[in-house]
Design an enzyme around this catalytic site. Structure first.
Site, PDB file in Angstrom:
ATOM      1  N   CYS A  31      37.618  17.256  20.008  1.00  0.00           N
ATOM      2  CA  CYS A  31      36.440  17.290  20.887  1.00  0.00           C
ATOM      3  C   CYS A  31      35.212  16.998  20.023  1.00  0.00           C
ATOM      4  O   CYS A  31      35.295  16.923  18.789  1.00  0.00           O
ATOM      5  CB  CYS A  31      36.316  18.675  21.494  1.00  0.00           C
ATOM      6  SG  CYS A  31      36.122  19.943  20.227  1.00  0.00           S
ATOM      7  N   HIS A  93      33.104  27.967  15.363  1.00  0.00           N
ATOM      8  CA  HIS A  93      33.185  29.067  16.337  1.00  0.00           C
ATOM      9  C   HIS A  93      31.941  29.923  16.386  1.00  0.00           C
ATOM     10  O   HIS A  93      31.807  30.761  17.265  1.00  0.00           O
ATOM     11  CB  HIS A  93      34.401  29.948  16.010  1.00  0.00           C
ATOM     12  CG  HIS A  93      35.646  29.149  15.861  1.00  0.00           C
ATOM     13  ND1 HIS A  93      36.153  28.786  14.635  1.00  0.00           N
ATOM     14  CD2 HIS A  93      36.450  28.592  16.782  1.00  0.00           C
ATOM     15  CE1 HIS A  93      37.241  28.047  14.813  1.00  0.00           C
ATOM     16  NE2 HIS A  93      37.435  27.904  16.099  1.00  0.00           N
ATOM     17  N   CYS A 115      29.520  24.853  17.020  1.00  0.00           N
ATOM     18  CA  CYS A 115      29.460  23.858  18.092  1.00  0.00           C
ATOM     19  C   CYS A 115      28.249  24.155  18.978  1.00  0.00           C
ATOM     20  O   CYS A 115      28.025  25.309  19.366  1.00  0.00           O
ATOM     21  CB  CYS A 115      30.731  23.918  18.938  1.00  0.00           C
ATOM     22  SG  CYS A 115      30.636  22.800  20.357  1.00  0.00           S
ATOM     23  N   HIS A 143      38.841  37.234  18.508  1.00  0.00           N
ATOM     24  CA  HIS A 143      38.570  35.814  18.247  1.00  0.00           C
ATOM     25  C   HIS A 143      37.171  35.680  17.636  1.00  0.00           C
ATOM     26  O   HIS A 143      36.226  36.344  18.070  1.00  0.00           O
ATOM     27  CB  HIS A 143      38.675  35.011  19.554  1.00  0.00           C
ATOM     28  CG  HIS A 143      38.668  33.525  19.333  1.00  0.00           C
ATOM     29  ND1 HIS A 143      37.497  32.819  19.104  1.00  0.00           N
ATOM     30  CD2 HIS A 143      39.669  32.615  19.280  1.00  0.00           C
ATOM     31  CE1 HIS A 143      37.796  31.536  18.930  1.00  0.00           C
ATOM     32  NE2 HIS A 143      39.106  31.388  19.025  1.00  0.00           N
ATOM     33  N   GLU A 145      34.891  33.478  17.816  1.00  0.00           N
ATOM     34  CA  GLU A 145      33.788  33.067  18.701  1.00  0.00           C
ATOM     35  C   GLU A 145      33.243  34.279  19.468  1.00  0.00           C
ATOM     36  O   GLU A 145      32.026  34.461  19.591  1.00  0.00           O
ATOM     37  CB  GLU A 145      34.261  31.995  19.691  1.00  0.00           C
ATOM     38  CG  GLU A 145      33.123  31.547  20.596  1.00  0.00           C
ATOM     39  CD  GLU A 145      33.578  30.610  21.712  1.00  0.00           C
ATOM     40  OE1 GLU A 145      34.434  29.745  21.444  1.00  0.00           O
ATOM     41  OE2 GLU A 145      33.064  30.751  22.829  1.00  0.00           O
ATOM     42  N   THR A 183      34.435  29.836  25.114  1.00  0.00           N
ATOM     43  CA  THR A 183      34.440  28.434  25.565  1.00  0.00           C
ATOM     44  C   THR A 183      35.838  27.864  25.772  1.00  0.00           C
ATOM     45  O   THR A 183      35.977  26.803  26.379  1.00  0.00           O
ATOM     46  CB  THR A 183      33.737  27.548  24.517  1.00  0.00           C
ATOM     47  OG1 THR A 183      34.400  27.723  23.266  1.00  0.00           O
ATOM     48  CG2 THR A 183      32.267  27.885  24.399  1.00  0.00           C
ATOM     49  N   CYS A 213      34.086  25.083  27.920  1.00  0.00           N
ATOM     50  CA  CYS A 213      33.461  23.789  27.609  1.00  0.00           C
ATOM     51  C   CYS A 213      34.202  22.624  28.271  1.00  0.00           C
ATOM     52  O   CYS A 213      35.338  22.768  28.728  1.00  0.00           O
ATOM     53  CB  CYS A 213      33.404  23.593  26.098  1.00  0.00           C
ATOM     54  SG  CYS A 213      34.989  23.165  25.395  1.00  0.00           S
ATOM     55  N   SER A 241      44.747  28.683  17.570  1.00  0.00           N
ATOM     56  CA  SER A 241      43.821  27.836  18.335  1.00  0.00           C
ATOM     57  C   SER A 241      43.891  28.253  19.802  1.00  0.00           C
ATOM     58  O   SER A 241      44.882  27.993  20.495  1.00  0.00           O
ATOM     59  CB  SER A 241      44.213  26.368  18.168  1.00  0.00           C
ATOM     60  OG  SER A 241      43.639  25.596  19.209  1.00  0.00           O
ATOM     61  N   SER A 286      41.266  20.836  18.367  1.00  0.00           N
ATOM     62  CA  SER A 286      41.067  20.807  16.917  1.00  0.00           C
ATOM     63  C   SER A 286      42.149  19.999  16.203  1.00  0.00           C
ATOM     64  O   SER A 286      42.315  20.110  14.988  1.00  0.00           O
ATOM     65  CB  SER A 286      41.047  22.250  16.386  1.00  0.00           C
ATOM     66  OG  SER A 286      42.137  22.980  16.921  1.00  0.00           O
TER      67      SER A 286
HETATM   68  S1  SF4 Z   1      36.475  23.251  22.070  1.00  0.00           S
HETATM   69 FE1  SF4 Z   1      34.526  23.072  23.169  1.00  0.00          FE
HETATM   70  S2  SF4 Z   1      33.229  24.717  22.359  1.00  0.00           S
HETATM   71 FE2  SF4 Z   1      34.968  24.453  20.946  1.00  0.00          FE
HETATM   72  S3  SF4 Z   1      34.203  23.017  19.392  1.00  0.00           S
HETATM   73 FE3  SF4 Z   1      35.187  21.783  20.997  1.00  0.00          FE
HETATM   74  S4  SF4 Z   1      33.515  21.206  22.396  1.00  0.00           S
HETATM   75 FE4  SF4 Z   1      32.796  22.912  21.148  1.00  0.00          FE
END
Ligand code: SF4
Length: 332
Positions: A31, A93, A115, A143, A145, A183, A213, A241, A286
């Site tokens: 992403c 995160h 992000c 987590h 985040e 997210t 997201c 992940s 990721s």
């Molecule tokens: S999964 Fe979504 S929130 Fe996480 S890094 Fe990618 S775009 Fe950003």
């Protein structure tokens, strides 16, 4: 030539009418936030030289972390493991204000690869804490985040780890309650949690915009589109992940007969392929595409050479690098 299936889904034509085949979800893999975070570390290495330090895994992928470690990146759990004065990158995160303060106290040169879509949720937490709301943060306990977002307003945030956690939630004023989320959750499970929260707190407010997201949502939509046809779905991604693990759950929920998560092609158990005609493949946000290619090559060796792409969205979002690295790039 793509073959339209229904509104929002296109599919490349297959090479065989029947037999073993692969459905390849699109979008899948990197992403915009992961792309930016990995490039941030690469540019920081170029600019400052090894070693540079990264707090936690820059993104939750074994291959990415191992590759960067070979190039001189040192991954640490906390800022106190970093020698004073060193370069420290914060992962995609996000981190809490307390972590920023700890880094400043050690005189670390920090580069923030959080992000922007995680930063957006931090801003929401800060704003609603300022207005004295009770913030119900839907997410997974432990987590990174969630720890970062909750750390923006620890006195106002309560974690809600799924629908089963709703009963235990208490708030001060039922007229001032908002939910936010991690997210990378399952959209469906989150909506179930929100439903349960709203039954308990009818005045519960929604976030100003989606916290789950675009990348998480798009990958789930794509896997849902192909799962009903799949005897097996292979999700490429790491166990820590969140969005990758959710893809396995979403595939099973949408009708895949089986679904497994693998970091590498070598983890695919040939027994999974017994009697299987259609294999779906996707990957977490990721995951570099080279790892998906590895799985495709392995399947090809097992006779799955007919690969059809199932496309439910086209992604074009790109995030700019952190300011200090943008300047370095422009200056050569
Ligand atoms: S999964 Fe979504 S929130 Fe996480 S890094 Fe990618 S775009 Fe950003």
């Amino acid at each position: 030539m793509p073959v339209p299936l229904e509104v929002g889904i296109t599919r490349s034509a297959g090479t065989a009418a029947a037999g073993k085949r692969v459905l390849l979800a699109e979008p899948r893999g990197y992403c915009a936030g992961v792309d930016r975070a990995v490039e941030t570390v690469e540019k920081a290495l170029e600019k400052h030289g090894a070693p540079i330090y990264v707090r936690k895994e820059i993104v939750h992928n074994r291959h990415v972390v191992d590759t960067l470690a070979e190039r001189g990146v040192v991954f640490v759990d906390e800022t106190d493991e970093v020698p004073a004065g060193s370069v420290l990158v914060f992962s995609a995160h996000g981190v809490s204000p307390a972590v920023h303060a700890a880094a400043a106290a050690r005189d670390l040169h920090t580069i923030d690869a959080t992000c922007p879509l995680v930063t957006k949720v931090h801003q929401e937490a800060k704003r609603f804490a300022r207005d004295d709301y009770d913030i119900l943060l839907i997410g997974h306990e432990g987590h990174e985040e969630v720890e970062g977002t909750a750390g923006e307003a620890p006195d106002h945030v309560q974690l809600v780890d799924g629908p089963g956690a709703v009963d235990a939630i208490r708030v001060r004023d039922e007229a001032k309650v908002i939910w936010l989320s991690q997210t990378t959750l399952s959209v469906d499970e989150t909506m179930e949690t929100v439903k349960r929260l709203r039954e308990k707190f009818p005045l519960l407010q929604d976030p100003p915009s989606d916290d789950i997201c675009y990348a998480t949502q798009n990958r789930q939509v794509a896997v849902k589109a192909m799962a009903p046809e799949c005897d097996l779905v292979i999700v490429v991604g790491s166990r820590n992940s969140s969005n990758s693990v959710r893809l396995v759950e979403v595939a099973l929920g949408a009708g895949a007969k089986a679904a497994h998560l693998v970091d590498y092609a070598r983890e695919v158990d040939p027994a999974w392929l017994d009697g299987v005609q259609t294999v779906g493949i996707t990957s977490g946000a990721s995951v570099p595409e080279i790892l998906v290619r590895g799985v495709l090559d392995l399947l090809s060796e097992h006779g799955y050479r007919d690969v059809q792409t199932v496309t439910t969205a086209n992604e074009t979002l790109v995030f700019a690098l952190p300011r200090e690295l943008r300047a370095a790039r422009q200056g050569g």
